[in-house]
Design a protein around this motif. Structure first.
Motif, short mmCIF file in Angstrom:
data_model
loop_
_atom_site.label_atom_id
_atom_site.label_comp_id
_atom_site.label_asym_id
_atom_site.label_seq_id
_atom_site.Cartn_x
_atom_site.Cartn_y
_atom_site.Cartn_z
N GLN A 65 43.60 46.71 33.64
CA GLN A 65 42.94 47.95 34.07
C GLN A 65 43.62 49.19 33.51
O GLN A 65 43.04 50.29 33.54
CB GLN A 65 42.95 48.06 35.60
CG GLN A 65 42.47 46.84 36.37
CD GLN A 65 41.16 46.29 35.86
OE1 GLN A 65 40.17 47.00 35.81
NE2 GLN A 65 41.16 45.01 35.48
N ILE A 66 44.85 49.06 33.02
CA ILE A 66 45.64 50.22 32.59
C ILE A 66 45.28 50.60 31.16
O ILE A 66 45.28 49.75 30.26
CB ILE A 66 47.14 49.93 32.72
CG1 ILE A 66 47.50 49.65 34.18
CG2 ILE A 66 47.97 51.11 32.18
CD1 ILE A 66 48.93 49.19 34.39
N GLU A 67 45.00 51.87 30.95
CA GLU A 67 44.67 52.36 29.61
C GLU A 67 45.92 52.38 28.75
O GLU A 67 46.98 52.87 29.17
CB GLU A 67 44.07 53.77 29.71
CG GLU A 67 43.51 54.29 28.42
CD GLU A 67 42.84 55.64 28.58
OE1 GLU A 67 42.37 56.18 27.55
OE2 GLU A 67 42.79 56.16 29.71
N ARG A 81 49.18 59.09 28.46
CA ARG A 81 47.94 58.36 28.70
C ARG A 81 48.21 57.12 29.55
O ARG A 81 47.58 56.87 30.57
CB ARG A 81 47.30 57.95 27.38
CG ARG A 81 46.00 57.16 27.53
CD ARG A 81 45.63 56.48 26.21
NE ARG A 81 45.47 57.42 25.12
CZ ARG A 81 44.34 58.10 24.88
NH1 ARG A 81 43.30 57.94 25.66
NH2 ARG A 81 44.26 58.92 23.86
N ARG A 82 49.17 56.36 29.12
CA ARG A 82 49.46 55.10 29.80
C ARG A 82 50.07 55.32 31.19
O ARG A 82 49.71 54.65 32.16
CB ARG A 82 50.38 54.27 28.91
CG ARG A 82 50.83 52.96 29.53
CD ARG A 82 52.24 53.10 30.07
NE ARG A 82 52.68 51.90 30.75
CZ ARG A 82 53.85 51.80 31.33
NH1 ARG A 82 54.70 52.79 31.30
NH2 ARG A 82 54.18 50.69 31.95
N ALA A 84 49.73 57.95 33.23
CA ALA A 84 48.72 58.47 34.16
C ALA A 84 47.76 57.37 34.60
O ALA A 84 47.39 57.28 35.78
CB ALA A 84 47.95 59.61 33.49
N SER A 85 47.38 56.51 33.66
CA SER A 85 46.48 55.42 34.00
C SER A 85 47.16 54.40 34.91
O SER A 85 46.56 53.92 35.88
CB SER A 85 45.99 54.73 32.72
OG SER A 85 45.13 53.65 33.02
N ALA A 88 47.27 55.72 38.39
CA ALA A 88 45.94 55.68 39.00
C ALA A 88 45.59 54.27 39.46
O ALA A 88 45.05 54.07 40.56
CB ALA A 88 44.90 56.19 38.02
N VAL A 89 45.91 53.28 38.65
CA VAL A 89 45.60 51.88 39.00
C VAL A 89 46.44 51.45 40.20
O VAL A 89 45.93 50.82 41.14
CB VAL A 89 45.84 50.96 37.79
CG1 VAL A 89 45.76 49.50 38.20
CG2 VAL A 89 44.82 51.26 36.69
N HIS A 113 49.87 44.75 26.93
CA HIS A 113 50.26 46.05 27.46
C HIS A 113 51.67 46.42 26.99
O HIS A 113 51.91 47.50 26.45
CB HIS A 113 50.19 45.99 28.98
CG HIS A 113 50.76 47.19 29.68
ND1 HIS A 113 52.11 47.30 29.96
CD2 HIS A 113 50.18 48.30 30.16
CE1 HIS A 113 52.33 48.44 30.58
NE2 HIS A 113 51.18 49.08 30.72
#
Length: 218
Positions: A65-67, A81-82, A84-85, A88-89, A113
């Motif tokens: 799910q992680i960008e 990016r990573r 913050a994602s 959020a997850v 990842h």
């Protein structure tokens, strides 16, 4: 009669994530997941060997799910990016943090990842060791921040909630002048949202990594 969607490993793991979201990890069992899917638990064993394998698959689901940083990202943009994602997850799935730290059988999404994060840092000029230090420091910050968000006695994303808590808290800390000053400064006459601290703290870490990267011998 409506035809049931065939079972698959992916649908089972998705149902397990839904069960964990609604009842925590203690609510995840083969029987419970079977009920989520409208089948007997025995049907799941054609796709998942046992609960341990299901938990390992859940970890991989979290990482999927992680960008990830893209090849076009600078190292700093990729880390932002990573991070913050990931936050959020982890915030959306409070059970995930404890689970990913407790399993020892990495799946393909987790390995992809980690490889992408290290690759982004290496493309940015980080030595192997500095990339390792950076990865560790950023993860410690992201995981710690997510854990704090989950533990706060108020909604960390709402200024009103933080203000209400501060008003209730102030009588208890009046004799502690530095703490009282901090709470008053943060919540008086401004919309203080705890989650806004995330970007500031991440920048502090990235600034220091940038300084070390620049200072490293070529």
């Amino acid at each position: 009669m409506q035809q049931r969607t065939p079972l698959s490993r992916a649908s089972i793991v998705q149902a397990a994530a839904a069960a964990a979201d609604s009842g925590g990890l203690t609510g995840v069992s083969m029987r419970r997941v079977g009920r989520e899917l409208g089948v007997e638990a025995m049907s799941l064993y054609h796709h998942i060997a046992n609960k341990d394998e299901l938990l390992d698959a859940l970890v991989d689901w979290v990482f999927a799910q992680i960008e990830l940083p893209t090849p076009e990202d600078s190292w700093r943009a990729g880390m932002v990016r990573r991070a913050a994602s990931a936050r959020a997850v982890l915030t959306a799935h409070p059970w995930a943090l404890g689970l990913i730290e407790s399993r020892a059988n990495p799946g393909p999404a987790l390995l992809t990842h980690h490889d992408a994060v290290i690759g982004c840092l290496r493309r940015g000029g980080f030595s192997v060791m500095l990339a390792s230090h950076a990865f560790s420091a950023i993860d410690a910050y992201v995981y710690g921040f997510a854990l704090t968000e989950q533990s706060l006695p108020f909604d960390p994303s709402a200024s009103e909630s933080a203000g209400d808590f501060a008003n209730e808290f102030m009588p208890l800390i009046e004799q502690y002048p530095h703490l009282a000053e901090l709470v008053t400064t943060l919540t008086s006459g401004r919309d203080y949202v705890f989650t806004d601290e995330f970007s500031y703290g991440l920048d502090v870490i990235l600034d220091e990594l940038e300084r070390r990267l620049t200072a490293a011998p070529t």
